[in-house]
Write an enzyme that holds these catalytic residues in place. Sequence first.
Site, PDB file in Angstrom:
ATOM      1  NE  ARG A 155      -1.642   1.197  12.829  1.00 50.53           N
ATOM      2  CZ  ARG A 155      -0.775   0.420  12.208  1.00 50.53           C
ATOM      3  NH1 ARG A 155       0.516   0.564  12.468  1.00 50.53           N
ATOM      4  NH2 ARG A 155      -1.162  -0.484  11.335  1.00 50.53           N
ATOM      5  CB  SER A 177      -3.889  -6.882   5.518  1.00 48.85           C
ATOM      6  OG  SER A 177      -3.514  -5.670   6.131  1.00 48.85           O
ATOM      7  CG  ASP A 201      -4.667   0.951  11.833  1.00 51.46           C
ATOM      8  OD1 ASP A 201      -4.834   0.919  13.063  1.00 51.46           O
ATOM      9  OD2 ASP A 201      -4.071   0.061  11.204  1.00 51.46           O
ATOM     10  CG  ASP A 218      -1.969  -1.094   1.174  1.00 53.47           C
ATOM     11  OD1 ASP A 218      -1.848  -1.982   0.308  1.00 53.47           O
ATOM     12  OD2 ASP A 218      -2.885  -1.081   2.008  1.00 53.47           O
TER      13      ASP A 218
END
Length: 408
Positions: A95, A176, A124, A15
Amino acid sequence: MKKEKVVLAYSGGLDTSVILTWLKETYGYDVIAVCVNVGQEDDFEEVKKKALATGAVDAYAVDVVEEFITEYIYPTLKAGAVYEDDYLLGTSFARPLIAKKLVEIAEKEGAVAIAHGATGKGNDQVRFEATIKALNPRLKIIAPWRIWSLKSREDCIDYAQKHNIPITVTKNKIYSRDQNIWHISHEGGNLENPWNEHDESIYMMSVAPQDAPDEPTYIEIEFEKGIPVKINGEKYDPVTMLTILNKIAGENGVGTIDIIENRLVGMKSRGIYETPGGTVLFKAHKALEKLTLDRDTLSFKKIVAEKYAQLVYDGLWYTPLREALSKFVDHTQECVTGKVKMKLYKGNCVAVASVSPYSLYNEEFVTFGEDDVYNQKDAEGFINLFALPLTIRAIMNEKKIKEEKEVI
């Protein structure tokens, strides 16, 4: 004319590799790639080289592993925060730290925007953007997955091939993953059908329980004020400690879960999470709290833990409530000092013994043998008062029934 700069949260994966090129083509920005090392198993020099080769004007690799453990993992561990009774929040509390570093570098470089590769369906995006807004609301946020024409990871693969972007993902192996020193998650691919049993070959930090040793492994974890400091009597720094625990627990098949969870954005998702060392720490910490905390504190702390987990999961780390709850938690941990012996065996992890200088367990009081400290006759008065509301209710019911019979 001097180009404006954008800071990209970059991993070198599919990505973000595509996004780097897309940002240049779409906005004409100079892209600064930032890879934040929270303990994932990457060659960060290679990641930087790949970013520069893909067209970044500069690339950072920022090591924050110890900060991640001490400032994010430990507070959550002390809180006992587990999302929906299962998830140990491995991606969730990484995060805010990653976003914090993105903001710091954006300010240093004079960037006008921060870009990330989180999708419009996931949690996220909220975690990144809530943190950015909390720390620097003047920065523009670009989330390509919400605005570009690519609709799937298969489309990203086609885009990468068209633009000669080197990738390792294929359309047949399209999981993922997110990894840090605390855990690794697996999503997507055949896991999207909850009727499919997950393939144990995807494990990266653990083994399947049936492949673990046939003899149990015992380890002792020592805590000081809720923070783990020693394994088997030997003191370690936070990074080394968690690395050792990951290895021991992973070899014993501990800490792998397959769950359906409720995302913040309103849909359910399925994930396979491996959290070997973290599972040992959570269960050991919980056992020590049962030894050292009184009933009311322990009970109320469970309420706090649930709210704390929700805040962390939802990306609300930098909020007054999360910070206030941490203050409460820290106070409860003043006496959470001692040792816990853990037994690891074929995926199971249980506390089998505990000791603390602040233990509230008193053998003299609880023994089934003869003692000189507790008068069992005292229990009668206690029970009479404790059950008084029940007694009064029963008397009133009898009175009511009697009156009804007299009327008849």
